[in-house]
Design an enzyme around this catalytic site. Structure first.
Site, PDB file in Angstrom:
ATOM      1  N   GLU A  13      38.821  -2.440  -3.296  1.00  0.00           N
ATOM      2  CA  GLU A  13      39.575  -1.363  -3.946  1.00  0.00           C
ATOM      3  C   GLU A  13      40.223  -0.487  -2.868  1.00  0.00           C
ATOM      4  O   GLU A  13      39.532   0.138  -2.081  1.00  0.00           O
ATOM      5  CB  GLU A  13      38.629  -0.538  -4.848  1.00  0.00           C
ATOM      6  CG  GLU A  13      39.208   0.757  -5.347  1.00  0.00           C
ATOM      7  CD  GLU A  13      40.565   0.602  -6.014  1.00  0.00           C
ATOM      8  OE1 GLU A  13      40.672  -0.141  -6.998  1.00  0.00           O
ATOM      9  OE2 GLU A  13      41.537   1.221  -5.518  1.00  0.00           O
ATOM     10  N   HIS A  40      46.783   0.755   1.208  1.00  0.00           N
ATOM     11  CA  HIS A  40      47.320   1.518   0.077  1.00  0.00           C
ATOM     12  C   HIS A  40      48.803   1.751   0.327  1.00  0.00           C
ATOM     13  O   HIS A  40      49.209   1.963   1.465  1.00  0.00           O
ATOM     14  CB  HIS A  40      46.579   2.847  -0.056  1.00  0.00           C
ATOM     15  CG  HIS A  40      47.000   3.633  -1.251  1.00  0.00           C
ATOM     16  ND1 HIS A  40      48.117   4.438  -1.254  1.00  0.00           N
ATOM     17  CD2 HIS A  40      46.473   3.696  -2.502  1.00  0.00           C
ATOM     18  CE1 HIS A  40      48.230   4.974  -2.464  1.00  0.00           C
ATOM     19  NE2 HIS A  40      47.258   4.545  -3.239  1.00  0.00           N
ATOM     20  N   HIS A 113      46.865   7.631  -8.758  1.00  0.00           N
ATOM     21  CA  HIS A 113      45.591   7.074  -9.223  1.00  0.00           C
ATOM     22  C   HIS A 113      44.390   7.994  -9.057  1.00  0.00           C
ATOM     23  O   HIS A 113      43.240   7.542  -9.124  1.00  0.00           O
ATOM     24  CB  HIS A 113      45.330   5.733  -8.535  1.00  0.00           C
ATOM     25  CG  HIS A 113      46.414   4.732  -8.781  1.00  0.00           C
ATOM     26  ND1 HIS A 113      47.290   4.313  -7.808  1.00  0.00           N
ATOM     27  CD2 HIS A 113      46.793   4.106  -9.923  1.00  0.00           C
ATOM     28  CE1 HIS A 113      48.149   3.448  -8.330  1.00  0.00           C
ATOM     29  NE2 HIS A 113      47.874   3.309  -9.609  1.00  0.00           N
TER      30      HIS A 113
END
Ligand SMILES: [Fe+2]
Length: 124
Positions: A13, A40, A113
């Site tokens: 993640e 990211h 997010h």
């Protein structure tokens, strides 16, 4: 509050702040990075805005805020979104003096997010 933060395995993640800590003399070197395994995005539209770091000494009631780190450049310029050559990467290193073991916590904020956190136990 339990729904405020999300957490997951950082290897799968990309939002999870990854904490590393090492004793350097009398100082504790603390590094936190978002996107250590899976990068990211870092664009004007989608980026990490900040990281906060806390230390909770073992056996003490209250944690201490070590620092808050803002990432301010995300590609925008007078020409518009993603037109500059400057993007702040969401990685920080700071130093703490403490004689105690404890838990390091980090929180990170993605503008799309939301909030993510992680923690590690530190034993000098
Ligand atoms: Fe994101």
């Amino acid at each position: 509050m339990n729904n405020l933060y999300q957490s997951a395995d950082w290897k799968a993640e990309k939002h999870v702040p990854v904490i590393e800590a090492a004793k350097k003399g009398e100082l504790l070197e603390v590094s936190v990075a978002v996107g250590k395994e899976i990068a990211h995005p870092n664009t004007t539209a989608h980026h990490i805005e900040w990281i906060e770091v806390y230390f909770h000494p073992a056996g003490e009631k209250f944690p201490f805020m070590i620092g808050t780190f803002d990432f301010s450049a995300h590609g925008s310029s007078v020409e518009g979104a993603d037109t500059s050559t400057v993007y702040t990467e969401p990685k920080v290193t700071c130093f703490v003096r403490t004689g105690k073991n404890g838990t390091l916590h980090a929180a990170s904020y993605c503008n799309i997010h939301g909030l993510w956190n992680s923690s590690i136990e530190f034993k000098g």
